[in-house]
Write an enzyme that holds these catalytic residues in place. Structure first.
Site, PDB file in Angstrom:
ATOM      1  N   GLY A 102       1.258  51.874  69.308  1.00 57.52           N
ATOM      2  CA  GLY A 102       2.221  52.720  69.867  1.00 57.52           C
ATOM      3  C   GLY A 102       3.301  53.196  69.013  1.00 57.52           C
ATOM      4  O   GLY A 102       2.985  54.018  68.194  1.00 57.52           O
ATOM      5  N   ASP A 140      -0.005  43.709  68.823  1.00 58.52           N
ATOM      6  CA  ASP A 140       1.236  43.838  69.151  1.00 58.52           C
ATOM      7  C   ASP A 140       1.468  45.005  69.797  1.00 58.52           C
ATOM      8  O   ASP A 140       1.097  45.927  69.368  1.00 58.52           O
ATOM      9  CB  ASP A 140       2.030  43.821  67.556  1.00 58.52           C
ATOM     10  CG  ASP A 140       3.341  44.150  68.110  1.00 58.52           C
ATOM     11  OD1 ASP A 140       4.209  43.270  68.537  1.00 58.52           O
ATOM     12  OD2 ASP A 140       4.027  45.355  67.443  1.00 58.52           O
ATOM     13  N   ASP A 142       3.937  48.077  71.027  1.00 58.38           N
ATOM     14  CA  ASP A 142       5.367  48.664  70.756  1.00 58.38           C
ATOM     15  C   ASP A 142       5.380  49.856  71.759  1.00 58.38           C
ATOM     16  O   ASP A 142       5.428  51.062  71.327  1.00 58.38           O
ATOM     17  CB  ASP A 142       5.398  49.162  69.375  1.00 58.38           C
ATOM     18  CG  ASP A 142       6.806  49.665  69.009  1.00 58.38           C
ATOM     19  OD1 ASP A 142       7.636  49.477  69.981  1.00 58.38           O
ATOM     20  OD2 ASP A 142       6.991  49.934  67.761  1.00 58.38           O
ATOM     21  N   TYR A 145       9.288  53.799  75.967  1.00 57.15           N
ATOM     22  CA  TYR A 145       9.451  52.758  76.597  1.00 57.15           C
ATOM     23  C   TYR A 145       9.103  52.694  78.039  1.00 57.15           C
ATOM     24  O   TYR A 145       9.023  53.608  78.709  1.00 57.15           O
ATOM     25  CB  TYR A 145      11.069  52.337  76.727  1.00 57.15           C
ATOM     26  CG  TYR A 145      11.686  52.583  75.342  1.00 57.15           C
ATOM     27  CD1 TYR A 145      11.842  51.104  74.521  1.00 57.15           C
ATOM     28  CD2 TYR A 145      12.420  53.634  74.957  1.00 57.15           C
ATOM     29  CE1 TYR A 145      12.304  51.381  73.362  1.00 57.15           C
ATOM     30  CE2 TYR A 145      13.010  53.440  73.652  1.00 57.15           C
ATOM     31  CZ  TYR A 145      13.108  52.550  72.935  1.00 57.15           C
ATOM     32  OH  TYR A 145      13.532  52.491  71.657  1.00 57.15           O
ATOM     33  N   TYR A 219      18.103  47.125  66.306  1.00 52.78           N
ATOM     34  CA  TYR A 219      18.341  48.136  65.219  1.00 52.78           C
ATOM     35  C   TYR A 219      18.353  49.476  66.031  1.00 52.78           C
ATOM     36  O   TYR A 219      17.791  49.559  67.036  1.00 52.78           O
ATOM     37  CB  TYR A 219      17.399  48.452  63.974  1.00 52.78           C
ATOM     38  CG  TYR A 219      16.133  48.060  64.222  1.00 52.78           C
ATOM     39  CD1 TYR A 219      15.355  48.998  64.792  1.00 52.78           C
ATOM     40  CD2 TYR A 219      15.425  46.763  63.706  1.00 52.78           C
ATOM     41  CE1 TYR A 219      13.898  48.734  64.891  1.00 52.78           C
ATOM     42  CE2 TYR A 219      13.962  46.598  63.887  1.00 52.78           C
ATOM     43  CZ  TYR A 219      13.345  47.627  64.489  1.00 52.78           C
ATOM     44  OH  TYR A 219      11.966  47.356  64.463  1.00 52.78           O
TER      45      TYR A 219
END
Length: 380
Positions: A102, A140, A142, A145, A219
Site C-alpha cells: 500500500g 505489513d 499500510d 486509509y 509523523y
C-alpha cells in the site's frame, strides 16, 4: 588449603544464586523492535549501505494492490532486492524482511480488494504467496486509509471499518498455512494513521488480537497553523493538537496493548510558511499553497548539509513538544523534523511506556546514521 564440605556448599550455593540473578536480569531486559522502511519503489536498493546489526525489521516499500491482489509492480528489481535483503541475515540472523503493501500512493484499491469474502481471500493468498516465493518473513499492511479519504481519487466506503479486520483475519489464516508448511513463525503488522479518526474508523481492539505489531505513523501531523509534524508532545498553547503521546493514548484506549505499539520517527523534514515571525513562526497561521516552501526540508542528510543553522535557518528547540524546528526569519519558512535529541526523547518514551519499539521512514534519508545511532544507543 582444603575447604570443608559445608563451606564448599556455601560457595556453590552463592555462585548459583548469583548466576540465576544475572541470567534472570538478562532475560528481563526487553528487546525493542527497530524497524526501518526501505524504499524499493525507487528501483535497485543499495543493500551495502544498510546497517543490518542496528535493525530488527526491514519493511520493503511498497507492494501494490491491483485487481484484488498484492502485485509487484517492479518485478525485476523487487525480486533482486528481496534476494539481496535476505543476504543481510548473514550479518544479523535475527533480522526480519517484510513486504509493506500500500502506502500513500498505492492505497486506492484496498477497499475493493477486501470488499467480499472471495476478494479478501484472493488478496490474502496473493500477499502470502509473495512471502512464500521470496522466502520473506511477513506482511505489513499500510492502508491509507480505511473508511477515510487519503490520496485524491482513493476508493473508500463505510464497510472498510469491518473489512479492515476481516482482511487481517484472512491474511493471518494464510500465514498460518505457511507456518505449517515451513515450520516457522511469520509476522503480520500494520502501519496506521496517528489520528483519532483512524481509531474511530477501525476496530483496533479486534485488529490488535491478530497483529504482531501496530506501527503508529506519528509523523505528517498537520493543521491550519504552523506546528510540528512529528512531535512527541503538544506545543504550549496547542494542548489539544496532535502529538505522538496523544496518538499512543488513543490507540491504548481503543484496546491496543502498549507491547504491540511501535512509535514512528521521521527521517525527513517538512516545510511550512508562517504569516508572521512571531514566536519564530510556531503556532502562527499557515499560508496555504505557499511557493516559498518548495525544496525546503527533505531527508535528514540533506537537512544537515543545507538547512540546520545554514542558509538563513536557525535551529530552535520546543521544550514542551520535545521537538526541534528551523525558522528563516526572512522567508518565514518553518521546517519541522526529528533530530538526534528528539529521537532520544522518543526512545526514552518507548522504554518508559513499555512500547514494542520504534520504526522510521525512510532508511536512506539518514546516510550518516545520525538518527539510527541515536536509536541504537538509547534502546539497546
Amino acid at each position: 588449603m582444603k575447604l570443608s564440605p559445608s563451606f564448599s556448599r556455601i560457595i556453590l550455593t552463592t555462585f548459583l544464586t548469583a548466576s540465576i540473578f544475572i541470567n534472570s536480569n538478562a532475560q528481563e531486559k526487553k528487546k525493542f523492535i527497530v524497524n526501518g522502511y526501505v524504499g524499493g519503489y525507487r528501483g535497485q536498493v543499495n543493500v551495502a549501505e544498510i546497517d543490518a546489526k542496528k535493525l530488527s525489521h526491514i519493511n520493503y516499500a511498497f507492494v501494490n494492490v491491483k485487481d484484488s491482489a498484492a502485485f509487484l509492480t517492479n518485478l525485476k528489481t523487487d525480486s533482486t532486492n528481496f534476494r539481496k535483503l535476505n543476504e543481510l541475515k548473514k550479518i544479523n540472523p535475527d533480522l526480519k524482511i517484510m513486504i509493506s503493501i500500500g502506502g500513500w500512493s498505492w492505497s486506492e484499491n484496498f477497499s475493493d480488494a477486501v470488499l467480499t469474502p472471495s476478494s479478501r481471500k484472493l488478496f490474502a493468498k496473493s500477499s502470502v504467496d509473495i512471502i512464500r516465493q521470496y522466502d520473506l518473513d511477513g506482511v505489513d499492511i499500510d492502508w491509507e486509509y480505511p473508511a477515510m479519504r487519503g490520496e485524491e481519487g482513493n476508493i473508500y466506503r463505510p464497510e472498510d471499518k469491518q473489512n479492515f479486520t476481516l482482511m487481517f483475519k484472512d491474511i493471518r489464516a494464510e500465514l498460518d498455512k505457511l507456518e505449517a508448511e515451513k515450520g516457522r513463525k511469520y509476522l503480520l503488522t500494520a502501519a496506521v494513521g496517528g489520528s483519532k479518526s483512524f481509531v474511530n474508523n477501525t476496530e483496533m481492539a479486534e485488529v490488535a488480537k491478530i497483529l504482531d505489531y501496530i506501527l503508529i505513523m506519528t509523523y505528517d501531523y498537520g493543521g491550519k497553523t504552523v506546528n510540528h509534524h512529528t512531535n512527541l508532545y503538544p506545543s504550549r498553547g496547542m494542548e489539544t493538537g496532535s502529538s505522538a503521546h496523544k496518538s499512543v493514548m488513543d490507540f491504548m484506549e481503543a484496546g491496543v496493548p502498549a507491547s504491540k505499539l511501535g512509535l514512528g520517527a521521521a527521517f525527513y523534514g517538512k516545510s511550512r510558511e508562517a504569516e508572521s515571525n512571531t514566536n519564530n513562526g510556531l503556532n502562527q497561521p499557515q499560508i496555504s499553497g505557499s511557493k516559498a516552501v518548495a525544496g525546503q526540508g527533505g531527508g535528514y542528510g540533506k537537512m544537515k548539509n543545507e538547512f540546520i543553522n545554514k542558509n538563513g535557518y536557525k535551529r530552535h528547540w520546543d521544550r514542551h513538544a520535545k521537538a526541534p524546528y528551523l525558522f528563516n526569519s526572512e522567508t518565514k519558512v518553518f521546517i519541522t523534523y526529528d533530530d538526534e535529541r528528539s529521537i532520544k526523547k522518543k526512545a526514552q518514551y518507548i522504554k518508559k511506556h513499555k512500547l514494542a519499539g520504534i520504526f522510521f521512514w525512510e532508511y536512506f534519508n539518514d546516510p550518516e546514521e545520525n538518527l539510527l545511532n541515536a536509536i541504537d544507543k538509547t534502546l539497546n
